[in-house]
Write a protein that holds these residues in place. Structure first.
Motif, short mmCIF file in Angstrom:
data_model
loop_
_atom_site.label_atom_id
_atom_site.label_comp_id
_atom_site.label_asym_id
_atom_site.label_seq_id
_atom_site.Cartn_x
_atom_site.Cartn_y
_atom_site.Cartn_z
N ALA A 115 0.83 -1.20 0.00
CA ALA A 115 0.00 0.00 0.00
C ALA A 115 0.86 1.25 0.00
O ALA A 115 0.58 2.22 -0.72
N MET A 116 1.93 1.24 0.79
CA MET A 116 2.81 2.41 0.84
C MET A 116 3.57 2.59 -0.48
O MET A 116 3.77 3.72 -0.93
N LEU A 117 3.97 1.49 -1.11
CA LEU A 117 4.63 1.59 -2.41
C LEU A 117 3.68 2.14 -3.46
O LEU A 117 4.08 2.98 -4.28
N ARG A 118 2.43 1.67 -3.45
CA ARG A 118 1.43 2.19 -4.40
C ARG A 118 1.20 3.69 -4.16
O ARG A 118 1.13 4.46 -5.09
N LYS A 119 1.09 4.06 -2.88
CA LYS A 119 0.88 5.47 -2.54
C LYS A 119 2.07 6.30 -3.01
O LYS A 119 1.89 7.35 -3.61
N HIS A 120 3.26 5.81 -2.74
CA HIS A 120 4.47 6.53 -3.14
C HIS A 120 4.54 6.67 -4.66
O HIS A 120 4.87 7.74 -5.18
N ASN A 121 4.21 5.61 -5.37
CA ASN A 121 4.26 5.64 -6.84
C ASN A 121 3.17 6.54 -7.43
O ASN A 121 3.39 7.17 -8.45
N SER A 122 2.02 6.62 -6.76
CA SER A 122 0.95 7.49 -7.27
C SER A 122 1.23 8.97 -6.96
O SER A 122 0.70 9.84 -7.62
N ASP A 123 2.06 9.22 -5.94
CA ASP A 123 2.41 10.60 -5.59
C ASP A 123 3.43 11.19 -6.56
O ASP A 123 3.62 12.39 -6.64
N ASP A 124 4.13 10.31 -7.30
CA ASP A 124 5.18 10.77 -8.23
C ASP A 124 4.61 11.43 -9.45
O ASP A 124 3.66 11.45 -9.95
#
Length: 124
Positions: A115-124
């Motif tokens: 979930a944190m990786l998805r969030k981080h990738n969507s914030d880019d």
């Protein structure tokens, strides 16, 4: 909103919070779940094998954690009559009762990381 100050005075709640405190006291620390998980996966292991397997733990800390878990009957320590002396550690039957909890923590950790990786990738 005022909290109910008598909640922890109810016998059922007090017993539950005491049980949680006891469990957290026995299982507290950065390494205990990691050690238990490693022993559950690997079976009987020697000290140096555990030290190699658990990335980042110091020998002194591993020794302390193993002693704590032996005192609490989560692992057993067997001294073999060899030269030099060999010591093996394994999870006790009682320690194995933690396996479903460790499995659930691992699932939660994996889901959280994803979930944190998805969030981080969507914030880019």
């Amino acid at each position: 909103m005022k909290k109910n100050a008598t909640l922890n005075n109810r016998p059922d709640c007090k017993a539950r919070t005491t049980a949680i405190r006891d469990a957290m006291e026995i299982l507290s620390g950065k390494w205990k779940f990691h050690i238990l998980g490693t022993l559950m996966e690997g079976g009987k292991m020697r000290f140096m094998d555990l030290l190699r397997e658990i990335d980042g733990i110091a020998a002194k800390m591993l020794s302390k954690e193993l002693q704590d878990m032996e005192i609490n009957h989560l692992i057993s320590r067997t001294v073999m009559n060899t030269k030099p002396i060999t010591v093996e550690y394994e999870v006790t039957e009682y320690g194995r009762t933690l396996e479903p909890i460790i499995d659930e923590i691992a699932k939660w950790g994996e889901a959280y990381r994803n979930a944190m990786l998805r969030k981080h990738n969507s914030d880019d």
